[in-house]
Write an enzyme that holds these catalytic residues in place. Structure first.
Site, PDB file in Angstrom:
ATOM      1  N   SER A 130      43.659 102.374 -58.817  1.00 49.60           N
ATOM      2  CA  SER A 130      42.022 102.286 -59.105  1.00 49.60           C
ATOM      3  C   SER A 130      41.236 103.173 -58.092  1.00 49.60           C
ATOM      4  CB  SER A 130      41.657 101.115 -59.565  1.00 49.60           C
ATOM      5  OG  SER A 130      42.219 100.212 -60.421  1.00 49.60           O
TER       6      SER A 130
HETATM    7  N1  SAH Z   1      45.513  97.259 -59.953  1.00 48.76           N
HETATM    8  C1  SAH Z   1      46.563  98.320 -59.659  1.00 48.76           C
HETATM    9  C2  SAH Z   1      45.958  99.298 -60.534  1.00 48.76           C
HETATM   10  C3  SAH Z   1      46.721  99.234 -61.824  1.00 48.76           C
HETATM   11  S1  SAH Z   1      46.734 100.396 -62.999  1.00 48.76           S
HETATM   12  C4  SAH Z   1      46.332  98.992 -58.045  1.00 48.76           C
HETATM   13  O1  SAH Z   1      45.705  98.445 -57.252  1.00 48.76           O
HETATM   14  O2  SAH Z   1      47.175  99.894 -57.722  1.00 48.76           O
HETATM   15  C5  SAH Z   1      47.108  98.904 -64.591  1.00 48.76           C
HETATM   16  C6  SAH Z   1      48.677  98.396 -64.105  1.00 48.76           C
HETATM   17  O3  SAH Z   1      48.760  97.609 -65.322  1.00 48.76           O
HETATM   18  C7  SAH Z   1      49.596  99.532 -64.443  1.00 48.76           C
HETATM   19  O4  SAH Z   1      50.556  99.707 -63.586  1.00 48.76           O
HETATM   20  C8  SAH Z   1      50.382  98.971 -66.016  1.00 48.76           C
HETATM   21  O5  SAH Z   1      51.545  98.946 -65.621  1.00 48.76           O
HETATM   22  C9  SAH Z   1      50.006  97.351 -65.775  1.00 48.76           C
HETATM   23  N2  SAH Z   1      49.938  96.982 -67.213  1.00 48.76           N
HETATM   24  C10 SAH Z   1      49.662  97.389 -68.228  1.00 48.76           C
HETATM   25  N3  SAH Z   1      49.946  96.507 -69.127  1.00 48.76           N
HETATM   26  C11 SAH Z   1      50.459  95.092 -68.552  1.00 48.76           C
HETATM   27  C12 SAH Z   1      50.692  93.964 -68.871  1.00 48.76           C
HETATM   28  N4  SAH Z   1      50.485  93.478 -70.296  1.00 48.76           N
HETATM   29  N5  SAH Z   1      51.136  93.018 -67.918  1.00 48.76           N
HETATM   30  C13 SAH Z   1      51.301  93.514 -66.569  1.00 48.76           C
HETATM   31  N6  SAH Z   1      50.837  94.693 -66.370  1.00 48.76           N
HETATM   32  C14 SAH Z   1      50.562  95.595 -67.162  1.00 48.76           C
END
Ligand code: SAH
Length: 230
Positions: free
Chosen positions: A69
């Site tokens: 993000s």
């Molecule tokens: N917080 C992260 C950014 C995350 S992007 C950072 O600091 O880098 C969103 C993430 O959510 C992705 O890695 C994706 O794989 C994950 N994601 C999507 N659906 C999910 C679910 N149901 N359970 C766990 N992770 C999930």
């Protein structure tokens, strides 16, 4: 070569970014500012993105289709969460681990907790490995526990949580996350209200378990997958 141990070539860039976010009014509190100053974002970006580590933009995480993000979004979410020292926190969507690392500093500034305080769930196994190696290398692994799985169902084993953060957009607030939030707790989650219309939602549960939702403005996140996702 010859640098002081712990010397950080990105420190000046990180300071400038955080000052910029403070000047924009995105970083509001000293605690959120400190956490962003302490966590080296360049250690969490994909290696090919190193030169953009302190630009205020989301960055691709290799070929996973996921992104780390933007710093302003991390700041906005952390300000809304109002993390207190000692809070037990659930993050859904570990990605690079950067956001979880800022939460770890907020709940346990010494990073030396006898028990994990930040539980972060990631569905993509290569990102689980990436985040875990980042936490180990940088000294976060006592405070943060990474769980591979579907975080749309939360993580009941360590519930209830004082704070819940979701970093992918959900079609609606997953009921298990509301259940796993403590009375007096706060959750921040992007919710897709209509087709391409996402808003950040703050969920507050009062001492009697009543839930209040408020809209904190439009956002753009990757979709939440899993049982309560898309
Ligand atoms: N917080 C992260 C950014 C995350 S992007 C950072 O600091 O880098 C969103 C993430 O959510 C992705 O890695 C994706 O794989 C994950 N994601 C999507 N659906 C999910 C679910 N149901 N359970 C766990 N992770 C999930």
């Amino acid at each position: 070569m010859g640098e002081t141990v712990g010397w950080d070539p990105f420190l000046e860039k990180r300071r400038r970014l955080v000052e910029q976010l403070a000047a924009e009014g995105v970083v509001k509190t000293e605690r959120v500012k400190e956490a962003m100053l302490r966590v080296p974002r360049h250690e969490f970006v994909w290696p090919d993105q190193l030169e953009y580590a302190y630009a205020d933009t989301p960055l691709p995480l290799g070929d996973t289709g996921q992104t780390i993000s933007a710093p302003h979004m991390v700041a906005i979410m952390n300000e809304l969460l109002e993390v207190q020292v000692g809070n037990r926190i659930l993050e859904v969507g570990t990605g690079s681990g950067y956001h979880a690392a800022t939460l770890a500093v907020l709940t346990c500034p010494s990073l030396d907790s006898p028990i994990p305080l930040v539980y972060t769930v990631e569905i993509n196994s290569s990102l689980v490995k990436f985040a875990e190696s980042n936490f180990t290398r940088l000294g976060f692994s006592r405070v943060i526990r990474v769980i591979e799985g579907d975080g749309s169902k939360g993580y009941p084993d360590a519930s209830p949580y004082d704070r819940i953060l979701v970093t992918a957009a959900a079609p609606r607030i997953p009921p298990p996350l509301i259940e796993q939030l403590k009375p007096g707790g706060r959750m921040v989650i992007p919710v897709q209200s209509r087709f391409f219309d996402q808003n950040l939602v703050l969920v507050e549960k009062d001492a009697d378990g009543r839930v209040r939702k408020s809209n904190a403005g439009p956002v753009v996140f990757v979709p939440l997958r899993g049982e309560y996702g898309f």
